[in-house]
Design a protein around this motif. Structure first.
Motif, PDB file in Angstrom:
ATOM      1  N   ASP A  70       0.816  -1.213   0.000  1.00 16.49           N
ATOM      2  CA  ASP A  70       0.000   0.000   0.000  1.00 16.49           C
ATOM      3  C   ASP A  70       0.856   1.272   0.000  1.00 16.49           C
ATOM      4  O   ASP A  70       0.618   2.173  -0.820  1.00 16.49           O
ATOM      5  N   PRO A  71       1.867   1.403   0.877  1.00 19.11           N
ATOM      6  CA  PRO A  71       2.726   2.590   0.794  1.00 19.11           C
ATOM      7  C   PRO A  71       3.480   2.671  -0.535  1.00 19.11           C
ATOM      8  O   PRO A  71       3.664   3.766  -1.089  1.00 19.11           O
ATOM      9  N   ALA A  72       3.889   1.509  -1.052  1.00 18.84           N
ATOM     10  CA  ALA A  72       4.588   1.498  -2.342  1.00 18.84           C
ATOM     11  C   ALA A  72       3.666   1.973  -3.463  1.00 18.84           C
ATOM     12  O   ALA A  72       4.091   2.709  -4.367  1.00 18.84           O
ATOM     13  N   ALA A  73       2.402   1.562  -3.409  1.00 15.41           N
ATOM     14  CA  ALA A  73       1.431   2.001  -4.412  1.00 15.41           C
ATOM     15  C   ALA A  73       1.221   3.506  -4.345  1.00 15.41           C
ATOM     16  O   ALA A  73       1.146   4.189  -5.373  1.00 15.41           O
ATOM     17  N   PHE A  74       1.141   4.043  -3.121  1.00 19.08           N
ATOM     18  CA  PHE A  74       0.993   5.491  -2.950  1.00 19.08           C
ATOM     19  C   PHE A  74       2.151   6.240  -3.608  1.00 19.08           C
ATOM     20  O   PHE A  74       1.948   7.188  -4.375  1.00 19.08           O
ATOM     21  N   LEU A  75       3.379   5.808  -3.328  1.00 16.99           N
ATOM     22  CA  LEU A  75       4.549   6.480  -3.899  1.00 16.99           C
ATOM     23  C   LEU A  75       4.579   6.351  -5.420  1.00 16.99           C
ATOM     24  O   LEU A  75       4.928   7.303  -6.130  1.00 16.99           O
ATOM     25  N   GLU A  76       4.194   5.180  -5.907  1.00 19.50           N
ATOM     26  CA  GLU A  76       4.193   4.928  -7.345  1.00 19.50           C
ATOM     27  C   GLU A  76       3.168   5.818  -8.055  1.00 19.50           C
ATOM     28  O   GLU A  76       3.452   6.432  -9.091  1.00 19.50           O
ATOM     29  N   ILE A  77       1.967   5.895  -7.490  1.00 21.54           N
ATOM     30  CA  ILE A  77       0.920   6.708  -8.096  1.00 21.54           C
ATOM     31  C   ILE A  77       1.281   8.186  -8.030  1.00 21.54           C
ATOM     32  O   ILE A  77       1.099   8.929  -9.013  1.00 21.54           O
ATOM     33  N   ARG A  78       1.815   8.628  -6.910  1.00 23.09           N
ATOM     34  CA  ARG A  78       2.205  10.035  -6.797  1.00 23.09           C
ATOM     35  C   ARG A  78       3.267  10.392  -7.824  1.00 23.09           C
ATOM     36  O   ARG A  78       3.188  11.446  -8.472  1.00 23.09           O
ATOM     37  N   ARG A  79       4.252   9.514  -7.997  1.00 19.21           N
ATOM     38  CA  ARG A  79       5.304   9.772  -8.998  1.00 19.21           C
ATOM     39  C   ARG A  79       4.712   9.867 -10.399  1.00 19.21           C
ATOM     40  O   ARG A  79       5.037  10.786 -11.163  1.00 19.21           O
ATOM     41  N   LEU A  80       3.823   8.939 -10.729  1.00 16.76           N
ATOM     42  CA  LEU A  80       3.209   8.944 -12.062  1.00 16.76           C
ATOM     43  C   LEU A  80       2.365  10.198 -12.275  1.00 16.76           C
ATOM     44  O   LEU A  80       2.407  10.802 -13.366  1.00 16.76           O
ATOM     45  N   LEU A  81       1.623  10.603 -11.267  1.00 17.23           N
ATOM     46  CA  LEU A  81       0.790  11.794 -11.413  1.00 17.23           C
ATOM     47  C   LEU A  81       1.640  13.050 -11.575  1.00 17.23           C
ATOM     48  O   LEU A  81       1.269  13.967 -12.330  1.00 17.23           O
ATOM     49  N   ARG A  82       2.765  13.102 -10.892  1.00 21.07           N
ATOM     50  CA  ARG A  82       3.662  14.251 -11.067  1.00 21.07           C
ATOM     51  C   ARG A  82       4.230  14.297 -12.476  1.00 21.07           C
ATOM     52  O   ARG A  82       4.431  15.377 -13.044  1.00 21.07           O
ATOM     53  N   GLU A  83       4.465  13.125 -13.057  1.00 18.73           N
ATOM     54  CA  GLU A  83       4.965  13.079 -14.432  1.00 18.73           C
ATOM     55  C   GLU A  83       3.861  13.425 -15.436  1.00 18.73           C
ATOM     56  O   GLU A  83       4.086  14.172 -16.385  1.00 18.73           O
ATOM     57  N   ILE A  84       2.673  12.889 -15.228  1.00 19.31           N
ATOM     58  CA  ILE A  84       1.568  13.068 -16.171  1.00 19.31           C
ATOM     59  C   ILE A  84       0.977  14.474 -16.092  1.00 19.31           C
ATOM     60  O   ILE A  84       0.575  15.050 -17.095  1.00 19.31           O
ATOM     61  N   GLN A  85       0.910  15.028 -14.888  1.00 18.08           N
ATOM     62  CA  GLN A  85       0.323  16.342 -14.617  1.00 18.08           C
ATOM     63  C   GLN A  85      -1.110  16.446 -15.168  1.00 18.08           C
ATOM     64  O   GLN A  85      -1.409  17.278 -16.041  1.00 18.08           O
ATOM     65  N   PRO A  86      -2.008  15.621 -14.677  1.00 17.08           N
ATOM     66  CA  PRO A  86      -3.385  15.661 -15.178  1.00 17.08           C
ATOM     67  C   PRO A  86      -4.158  16.865 -14.655  1.00 17.08           C
ATOM     68  O   PRO A  86      -3.796  17.469 -13.637  1.00 17.08           O
ATOM     69  N   ASP A  87      -5.227  17.190 -15.355  1.00 19.97           N
ATOM     70  CA  ASP A  87      -6.156  18.201 -14.865  1.00 19.97           C
ATOM     71  C   ASP A  87      -7.119  17.593 -13.854  1.00 19.97           C
ATOM     72  O   ASP A  87      -7.562  18.261 -12.925  1.00 19.97           O
ATOM     73  N   VAL A  88      -7.461  16.320 -14.074  1.00 16.87           N
ATOM     74  CA  VAL A  88      -8.446  15.645 -13.236  1.00 16.87           C
ATOM     75  C   VAL A  88      -7.935  14.254 -12.865  1.00 16.87           C
ATOM     76  O   VAL A  88      -7.426  13.529 -13.722  1.00 16.87           O
TER      77      VAL A  88
END
Length: 388
Positions: A70-88
């Motif tokens: 679960d903590p690994a998933a959080f870090l992984e998703i946060r990293r991906l979102l920072r790279e993708i920079q979505p609006d939503v």
């Protein structure tokens, strides 16, 4: 607009299909859509329903609680979102809803929305309820909007003080209405039921649901085994796939029901299975507003099911279906027996089922309304950059 959906699982179930149909229409409208999913995935299914949407895997995102993953998933998703920079970011399902919203807030995503297909704090014991409710209230503070599949889900959130009233929206879980309105039984229906060419047509009872504990296939078999044996003209079919397949097969054999119960597996033509049936049933203990029940009404078949939050939006008890209190298996058998024994009652309720107003459950409406909610909630600076 760049939209990221986050799901714990991307399999063949209602919440996934809801998301994929929405994603497909948003891609067609010119938006960039990314489907971020956990370990359990059927990529071919996702690509077939949402061509043009990008799939991004998060292997550590798993359904069960895991102090390591679960903590690994959080870090992984946060990293991906920072790279993708979505609006939503639009999260779905319980685990992805919690971890995904924490990650989106940490990555400073402009808009965070959670899709409420089911509420984990309903229908569980006090200890589980306290934990789930605490997590939902915590993540509500970093959620800009909730999109519920039914008024019942919205009321439950508001009654339990999850989020502010202005944050909650209802968008019915849509599907292709015209496909179900025009449904006819499959040509090989006799073969599906294992019937010879001269065998009389049985009264067919169908249940369309993923083979998982929450749907209660195993309990159903044990509760209606004697009922089925007393009425050999009945045939029960299960359409769906899942990890309980072997256990259900074993139970059918154990109860000596091989001649009356058929496992059809996953079907790409659920509308035809419903059209083959005389009666449909749904036995989930926890659910939002079940898509298969809506589909059953669209085809024009009466349904017997256990009470669920918001089910009164579409089922009028005794008119187009029967609603039975949760755990009341005796009442379930009684209502099922009433439909089995009376072709006239079945026909009358089938006509009422087909007449149920369901235009709000069209997939195009679902996608359009979801986009309107994004646009309503997004900062004005982003709206100027959104496709026309």
């Amino acid at each position: 607009m760049k939209i990221v959906h986050i799901l714990t699982r991307l399999l063949r179930a209602g919440s996934e299909e809801n998301t994929l149909l929405t994603a497909a229409r948003h891609v067609a409208a010119g938006h960039e859509v990314i489907l971020m999913h956990g370990r359990d995935v059927l990529p071919e299914f996702a690509r077939a329903l949402a061509p043009g949407a990008e799939l991004v895997a998060v292997p550590n995102l798993v359904r069960n609680l895991s102090p390591v993953q679960d903590p690994a998933a959080f870090l992984e998703i946060r990293r991906l979102l920072r790279e993708i920079q979505p609006d939503v970011v639009h999260t779905h399902q319980s685990k992805a809803g919690i971890i995904g919203r924490f990650a989106a807030a940490s990555a400073r995503v402009p808009l965070v929305v959670h899709g409420v297909h089911i509420l984990p704090f309903l229908g569980v014991g006090p200890a589980q309820k306290a934990v789930y409710l605490g997590l939902e209230r915590a993540t509500a503070r970093m959620t800009d909007g909730f999109i519920h599949v039914s008024e019942g889900m919205r009321r439950a959130c508001q009654d339990h003080k999850v989020g502010a009233s202005r944050q909650h929206f209802v968008v019915p879980s849509g599907f292709e209405l015209s496909r179900f309105r025009q449904a006819v039984p499959p040509e090989g229906w006799r073969d599906l039921l294992g019937l010879g060419s001269d065998a009389p047509r049985p009264v067919v009872i169908a249940m369309l649901a993923v083979l998982e504990p929450r749907k209660r296939h195993l309990e159903l078999l044990r509760e209606i085994a004697i009922f089925l044996k007393q009425l050999p003209e009945l045939h029960l079919v299960f359409a769906g796939d899942g990890h309980l397949w072997s256990a259900i097969e074993d139970t059918i054999r154990e109860l000596d029901l091989e001649n009356q119960v058929t496992l059809l597996g996953y079907r790409t033509d659920p509308e035809r299975i419903i059209a083959m049936a005389d009666i449909c049933i749904h036995t989930a203990e926890r659910e939002g507003l079940p898509r298969t029940v809506l589909q059953t009404l669209t085809v024009g078949r009466p349904v017997v099911l256990f009470d669920l939050p918001g089910i009164e939006e579409i089922i009028t008890h005794g008119v187009n279906g029967f609603i039975v209190p949760q755990e009341d298996w005796e009442g379930f058998r009684e209502r099922l027996g009433q439909l089995v024994s009376s072709p006239e009652r079945r026909a009358a309720m089938a006509a009422e089922a087909r007449a149920t107003p369901l235009d709000r459950w069209d997939a195009d409406f679902m996608a359009r309304r979801t986009l309107e909610i994004y646009e309503e909630l997004l900062p004005r600076s982003l709206l100027r950059e959104a496709p026309a």
